[in-house]
Design an enzyme around this catalytic site. Structure first.
Site, PDB file in Angstrom:
ATOM      1  N   GLN A 157       6.884  -4.342  -6.297  1.00 19.40           N
ATOM      2  CA  GLN A 157       7.829  -2.562  -6.389  1.00 19.40           C
ATOM      3  C   GLN A 157       8.420  -1.466  -5.458  1.00 19.40           C
ATOM      4  OE1 GLN A 157       9.483  -2.432  -9.999  1.00 19.40           O
ATOM      5  NE2 GLN A 157      11.386  -1.492  -9.345  1.00 19.40           N
ATOM      6  N   GLY A 212       7.788   1.956  -3.182  1.00 24.44           N
ATOM      7  CA  GLY A 212       6.926   2.948  -3.758  1.00 24.44           C
ATOM      8  C   GLY A 212       5.859   2.852  -4.521  1.00 24.44           C
ATOM      9  N   CYS A 213       5.668   1.643  -4.589  1.00 25.50           N
ATOM     10  CA  CYS A 213       4.678   1.434  -5.528  1.00 25.50           C
ATOM     11  C   CYS A 213       3.074   1.219  -4.615  1.00 25.50           C
ATOM     12  CB  CYS A 213       4.301   0.413  -6.470  1.00 25.50           C
ATOM     13  SG  CYS A 213       3.014  -0.523  -7.454  1.00 25.50           S
ATOM     14  N   ASN A 214       1.730   2.110  -5.148  1.00 27.14           N
ATOM     15  CA  ASN A 214       0.919   1.751  -4.420  1.00 27.14           C
ATOM     16  C   ASN A 214       0.167   0.856  -4.832  1.00 27.14           C
ATOM     17  OD1 ASN A 214      -0.600   2.967  -2.056  1.00 27.14           O
ATOM     18  ND2 ASN A 214      -1.726   4.017  -4.075  1.00 27.14           N
ATOM     19  N   ARG A 251       1.483  -1.679  -3.054  1.00 21.69           N
ATOM     20  CA  ARG A 251       1.061  -2.111  -1.164  1.00 21.69           C
ATOM     21  C   ARG A 251      -0.139  -1.976  -1.469  1.00 21.69           C
ATOM     22  NH1 ARG A 251       4.354   2.736  -1.636  1.00 21.69           N
ATOM     23  NH2 ARG A 251       2.614   4.400  -1.389  1.00 21.69           N
TER      24      ARG A 251
END
Length: 133
Positions: free
Chosen positions: A7, A9-11, A14
């Protein structure tokens, strides 16, 4: 091939993405922000879970309180359609291998997706480094 559901913006998403890149592991990424999961994909994921829907629904999602009371009364198929319509309710990342599943990011657990020969090489390099100390 590994399928990585992420998703924007999901750290944690990433981190999983970077881990696979760092180890040159081929993967297919599907970002829930731009393409919702299909019912078929969710069923494939659920086949690999231990606790079914509990394992993939994010109770920390901002959308969860609005549906929490409704979930127990929803049929399985209704719940799947809801998750397709509101993928922000899913935990992430979801990593699917041949017969492996990881929900969420964990440095140790993601190693199961790194091919054995690469893990052995990394281990041997670590041992050589310890001997040189």
């Amino acid at each position: 091939m590994i399928k990585l559901f992420t998703q924007a913006g999901c750290n944690s998403s990433r981190k999983a993405h970077q881990c696979f890149r760092d180890h040159d592991i081929a993967f297919e990424e599907k970002n829930f922000s731009s393409a919702a999961p299909t019912v078929s994909e969710l069923k494939q994921i659920l086949c690999l879970t231990e606790n079914g829907l509990e394992d993939i629904i994010s109770t920390r999602s901002q959308s969860y309180p609005a549906i929490a009371d409704k979930l127990p009364d929803m049929s399985f198929n209704e719940t799947l359609r809801l998750l397709c319509e509101q993928p922000q309710l899913l935990r992430r990342p979801i990593i699917v291998g041949r017969n492996k599943l990881q929900v969420g990011f964990n440095d140790d657990d993601i190693r199961q997706f790194i091919p054995r020969h690469i893990r052995r090489l990394n281990f041997q390099q670590t041992l050589v480094g310890l001997v040189d100390m």
